[in-house]
Scaffold this active site. Structure first.
Site: not given
Length: 374
Positions: A52, A153, A167, A183, A195, A206, A296, A301
């Site tokens: 505003e 992914a 991976s 992110r 991970t 980035r 991961g 899960g």
């Protein structure tokens, strides 16, 4: 219709802060008089001008008799910036059109009352489009927990790594760049200890056009296995790092991490895993409103099985990694019947580079789309 046109413009302006406003909401504003736009603005980042004020500044605050269109109810309290209600009244705005009331307990229509009492005509649309635009903010204000966005992914056969756990990279460069945007949008990212051990990630956004605020990076690490030599630990002074561990693992290693700026937080267990509800409560207490879960298959899960995923984005690569590849979900997600499986509704499908991106929201048992509720 003029109202719809100017509100659409305000919503479009709000999007310009998509990757820089966390933890604040996205807000856009347009000031109009006699059908002509006098000024436009959006909230770019926490501590900066609200939408505003930015719109009023664009026209030197000469807005006597004008109408302001704003996507979210203006603030009425002194924070890092003065209250927008005062700026609106001082500028001589005559009419205000608000996309949605602010769910913040300090607001919830109070600003509308203040402005109406001051003689302004105020119209509140309460349009779900504006709530959807700020789904993280609305969820946090209603639940006290961050909005959990699960990102995966995977190959076409649902694998996130090969049988050798390679991976890099399942998806292409364009998809990976989109993940960096997610992110920044969330403002916080979480992975599992596996991970960290396998990839030693940095977990910062980035390659974006605008520099996002420093984000919180979190790790589920029950046994406190994260090394002081990891990229996360070595960059904790630049962007906060939280490690969630079980209390029995706090045997002194946390002190070495603390010297680097890493904060280790003890949380209780729930069965064989850390209690994810307690993790979200802790993040919520720190004012974190959006959380991108990038861990991961085990971490993914666990969040799905606990019913804690508010949104899911899967980047599918046109590749097949075979039955021995690492599945994209694991952990405690193991329904015995198809009828008991967590269900999601498809919200959007698009091609990004060579990959296909599908966005999902949780569905009710009857298949009703429940996005936007908390």
């Amino acid at each position: 219709m003029a109202r719809e046109r100017f509100m659409d413009r305000a919503r479009s302006l709000a999007e310009r802060g998509r990757y820089t406003t966390a933890p604040n909401p996205l807000v856009g504003s347009v000031v109009v008089r006699d059908g002509e736009i006098l000024g436009e603005g959006w909230h770019a980042r926490a501590g900066g001008d609200h939408a505003e004020v930015a719109a009023l500044n664009a026209n030197g605050f000469t807005a006597s008799g004008a109408t302001m269109y704003v996507t979210l109810e203006p603030c009425n309290h002194q924070g890092r910036t003065p209250p927008c209600t005062r700026a609106i009244m001082d500028a001589g705005i005559e009419r205000l059109v608000v996309g949605h009331l602010d769910p913040d307990p300090r607001m919830r229509g109070k600003s509308v009352e203040i402005l109406r009492h001051a003689g302004l005509e105020v119209e509140v649309l309460d349009d779900g489009l504006f709530e959807r635009q700020n789904e993280q903010f609305f969820h946090y204000m209603r639940s006290g927990r961050p909005f959990v966005h699960l990102k995966l992914a995977a190959s076409l056969d649902g694998r996130i790594a090969t049988r050798t756990r390679d991976s890099r990279w399942v998806t292409g460069e364009a998809a990976r760049q989109r993940a960096h945007s997610l992110r920044a949008e969330a403002g916080a990212v979480l992975v599992g200890a596996g991970t960290v051990r396998a990839d030693d990630p940095l977990l910062t956004p980035r390659g974006l056009r605008d520099t996002p605020p420093a984000m919180t990076r979190a790790v589920l690490d029950p046994r406190l296995s994260t090394s002081a030599d990891s990229q996360l630990a070595l960059t904790a002074h630049e962007s906060p790092v939280l490690i969630f561990a079980e209390e029995s693992s706090l045997d002194g290693r946390e002190h070495e991490l603390a010297e680097l700026g890493v904060e280790v937080v003890a949380v209780p267990r729930s069965g064989d895993e850390l209690d994810l509800g307690s993790v979200l409560d802790e993040l919520g207490c720190r004012g974190i409103r959006g959380l991108l879960v990038e861990g991961g298959g085990e971490t993914a899960g666990s969040f799905v099985a606990a019913g804690l995923v508010n949104k899911m984005t899967i980047f599918y690569a046109p590749k097949l990694l075979g039955p021995e590849g690492v599945p994209m979900t694991g952990g405690s997600l193991s329904p015995g019947l198809v009828a008991d499986a967590p269900r999601f509704s498809v919200f959007g499908v698009e091609q990004v580079g060579e990959d296909v991106v599908i966005t999902f929201y949780p569905s009710s048992r009857e298949g009703e789309h429940v996005h936007g509720t908390s």
